[in-house]
Motif scaffolding. Structure first.
Motif, PDB file in Angstrom:
ATOM      1  N   ALA A 249       0.843  -1.209   0.000  1.00 28.88           N
ATOM      2  CA  ALA A 249       0.000   0.000   0.000  1.00 28.88           C
ATOM      3  C   ALA A 249       0.873   1.252   0.000  1.00 28.88           C
ATOM      4  O   ALA A 249       0.532   2.258  -0.622  1.00 28.88           O
TER       5      ALA A 249
ATOM      6  N   GLN B 121      -5.418   0.296 -11.529  1.00 22.79           N
ATOM      7  CA  GLN B 121      -5.480  -0.849 -10.606  1.00 22.79           C
ATOM      8  C   GLN B 121      -4.797  -2.066 -11.226  1.00 22.79           C
ATOM      9  O   GLN B 121      -4.040  -2.778 -10.560  1.00 22.79           O
TER      10      GLN B 121
ATOM     11  N   PHE C 250      -0.978  -1.806 -10.938  1.00 16.69           N
ATOM     12  CA  PHE C 250      -0.425  -2.128  -9.619  1.00 16.69           C
ATOM     13  C   PHE C 250      -0.538  -3.621  -9.294  1.00 16.69           C
ATOM     14  O   PHE C 250       0.324  -4.184  -8.629  1.00 16.69           O
ATOM     15  N   LEU C 251      -1.597  -4.239  -9.806  1.00 16.29           N
ATOM     16  CA  LEU C 251      -1.761  -5.689  -9.597  1.00 16.29           C
ATOM     17  C   LEU C 251      -0.672  -6.456 -10.352  1.00 16.29           C
ATOM     18  O   LEU C 251      -0.056  -7.376  -9.816  1.00 16.29           O
TER      19      LEU C 251
ATOM     20  N   PHE D  15       2.633  -6.023  -8.703  1.00 11.76           N
ATOM     21  CA  PHE D  15       2.757  -6.862  -7.492  1.00 11.76           C
ATOM     22  C   PHE D  15       3.142  -8.287  -7.867  1.00 11.76           C
ATOM     23  O   PHE D  15       4.010  -8.897  -7.249  1.00 11.76           O
ATOM     24  N   ARG D  16       2.474  -8.805  -8.914  1.00 10.42           N
ATOM     25  CA  ARG D  16       2.756 -10.192  -9.333  1.00 10.42           C
ATOM     26  C   ARG D  16       4.167 -10.341  -9.881  1.00 10.42           C
ATOM     27  O   ARG D  16       4.776 -11.388  -9.768  1.00 10.42           O
TER      28      ARG D  16
ATOM     29  N   ARG E  34      -8.549   0.635  -2.839  1.00  9.44           N
ATOM     30  CA  ARG E  34      -9.173  -0.232  -3.844  1.00  9.44           C
ATOM     31  C   ARG E  34      -8.157  -1.207  -4.437  1.00  9.44           C
ATOM     32  O   ARG E  34      -8.455  -2.372  -4.666  1.00  9.44           O
ATOM     33  N   ILE E  35      -6.942  -0.689  -4.679  1.00 11.70           N
ATOM     34  CA  ILE E  35      -5.880  -1.556  -5.225  1.00 11.70           C
ATOM     35  C   ILE E  35      -5.601  -2.698  -4.248  1.00 11.70           C
ATOM     36  O   ILE E  35      -5.538  -3.867  -4.631  1.00 11.70           O
ATOM     37  N   MET E  36      -5.491  -2.353  -2.951  1.00 12.92           N
ATOM     38  CA  MET E  36      -5.168  -3.373  -1.953  1.00 12.92           C
ATOM     39  C   MET E  36      -6.304  -4.385  -1.808  1.00 12.92           C
ATOM     40  O   MET E  36      -6.062  -5.585  -1.652  1.00 12.92           O
TER      41      MET E  36
ATOM     42  N   ARG F 282      -8.407  -5.255  -4.180  1.00 15.61           N
ATOM     43  CA  ARG F 282      -8.358  -6.124  -5.369  1.00 15.61           C
ATOM     44  C   ARG F 282      -7.213  -7.120  -5.267  1.00 15.61           C
ATOM     45  O   ARG F 282      -7.343  -8.271  -5.660  1.00 15.61           O
ATOM     46  N   LEU F 283      -6.112  -6.631  -4.737  1.00 13.49           N
ATOM     47  CA  LEU F 283      -4.925  -7.489  -4.586  1.00 13.49           C
ATOM     48  C   LEU F 283      -5.221  -8.648  -3.624  1.00 13.49           C
ATOM     49  O   LEU F 283      -4.882  -9.798  -3.899  1.00 13.49           O
TER      50      LEU F 283
ATOM     51  N   ALA G   4      -7.524 -11.125  -5.320  1.00 14.89           N
ATOM     52  CA  ALA G   4      -6.782 -11.925  -6.302  1.00 14.89           C
ATOM     53  C   ALA G   4      -5.911 -12.969  -5.604  1.00 14.89           C
ATOM     54  O   ALA G   4      -5.815 -14.114  -6.059  1.00 14.89           O
ATOM     55  N   GLU G   5      -5.308 -12.568  -4.468  1.00 13.79           N
ATOM     56  CA  GLU G   5      -4.452 -13.501  -3.715  1.00 13.79           C
ATOM     57  C   GLU G   5      -5.272 -14.651  -3.143  1.00 13.79           C
ATOM     58  O   GLU G   5      -4.854 -15.804  -3.193  1.00 13.79           O
TER      59      GLU G   5
ATOM     60  N   ARG H 175       1.361 -18.300 -10.189  1.00 14.54           N
ATOM     61  CA  ARG H 175       1.722 -17.136  -9.366  1.00 14.54           C
ATOM     62  C   ARG H 175       2.110 -15.946 -10.200  1.00 14.54           C
ATOM     63  O   ARG H 175       2.122 -14.832  -9.741  1.00 14.54           O
TER      64      ARG H 175
END
Lengths: 186, 133
Positions: A21, A50, A53-54, A57-58, B26-28, B30-31, B34-35, B132
């Motif tokens: 975050a 979004q 950032f996803l 992260f991956r 919102r990003i967190m 969604r993250l 997804a996780e 992953r």
């Protein structure tokens, strides 16, 4: 800053995902601005940001630190936004290649005279909106964010000479679009 | 490479929207979604694969020992050992009576099954790694 960021990334990779975050908060504004300029619409820009950032992260484990984290993130943002814009607007603008090749640089230098004419500037803004998404990305990075050719090359995964050629062609394209539009209105 | 003030100003005329205030949240969110989804898929996938591997191993073991039973039917049973003791270190040339040969075949088959399971494990790990990404 770099070391602190690297430490943050290391901790995220070791399972402290909530720390992501902090990274997102740090870069969301600039990524959102870039994406919005490439995709055009605010709602889509939110969704694409979004996604960026996803994806980041991956792929965080693959960030080798060869470039700065910002450049790496910008590259993901550019690719994601350009692919999204291409899907949304698959038809590209066609311009006569012969005209692009023969137009002398002196002619395109006249672009600079347009800074004093609001009508021309408006036409130029419209013309930028009609460019291909990759071209819009390059225009934003080089002319608006004033990034160097090397940075543009690193972000767009092109060679520096390729970036220069593309920027040159974009300049001519914009000149032709604006002059064609003003000829039509006359 | 020349910069153009006209192009810079023209790009600047595009409205620059501000990101929504809760974009990071919102990003967190969604993250995390997804996780969670990735973990569910991973658990389902590994669970199914593990069950399939155990079933395959049981089937092969049962079939192998059934074969051994058929091949050794009628041969006299091995003498019973008197009890636990220190191993005896006698060097003798191997002999392969019918019972031994059948057992050897069974062990070879089980070892082959072990290798197949190891390969399956490798494939599963690679699949999880690709999930992953």
């Amino acid at each position: 800053m770099q070391t602190e960021e690297q430490e943050l990334i290391r901790r995220i990779l070791h399972g402290e995902t909530a720390l992501y975050a902090e990274l997102a908060n740090r870069y969301e504004r600039m990524i959102f601005a870039l994406v919005a300029r490439i995709v055009g619409r605010r709602e889509e820009a939110e969704e694409v940001t979004q996604d960026v950032f996803l994806k980041a992260f991956r792929q965080l484990g693959g960030f080798a630190g060869r470039s700065s984290f910002q450049t790496w993130l910008y590259r993901i943002a550019c690719n994601t936004a350009v692919s999204h814009a291409r899907r949304a607007q698959p038809r590209s603008l066609e311009i006569d290649e012969r005209r692009l090749a023969v137009l002398p640089d002196k002619e395109t230098d006249r672009l600079e005279e347009w800074t004093a004419h609001q009508e021309r500037l408006d036409a130029l803004t419209q013309a930028i909106g009609r460019l291909d998404p990759e071209e819009r990305a390059l225009v934003t990075l080089f002319y608006y964010e004033e990034r160097s050719v090397a940075e543009c090359a690193a972000i767009s995964a092109l060679t520096e000479s390729n970036v220069k050629v593309r920027l040159h062609r974009i300049r001519i394209k914009l000149y032709l679009l604006v002059t064609a539009q003003s000829d039509e209105t006359k | 490479m020349k910069r153009s003030e006209a192009i810079r100003r023209a790009v600047g005329q595009f409205p620059t929207p501000e990101p929504p205030a809760d974009l990071t949240a919102r990003i967190m969110a969604r993250l995390q979604r997804a996780e969670r989804q990735r973990r569910r898929i991973e658990a389902l996938f590994t669970g199914t694969c593990a069950a399939a591997c155990v079933a395959a191993f049981a089937a092969v073991a049962r079939w192998t020992f059934a074969q051994v039973g058929e091949e050794t039917a009628g041969t006299p049973p091995l003498p019973k050992e008197s009890g636990w003791g220190w191993p005896q270190f006698e060097i003798s040339l191997p002999t392969f009576p019918a019972e031994d040969a059948a057992q050897w075949k069974a062990w070879v088959l089980l070892a082959a099954m072990g290798f197949v399971l190891l390969a399956a494990d490798l494939l599963i790990r690679r699949r999880i790694a690709s999930l992953r990404k």
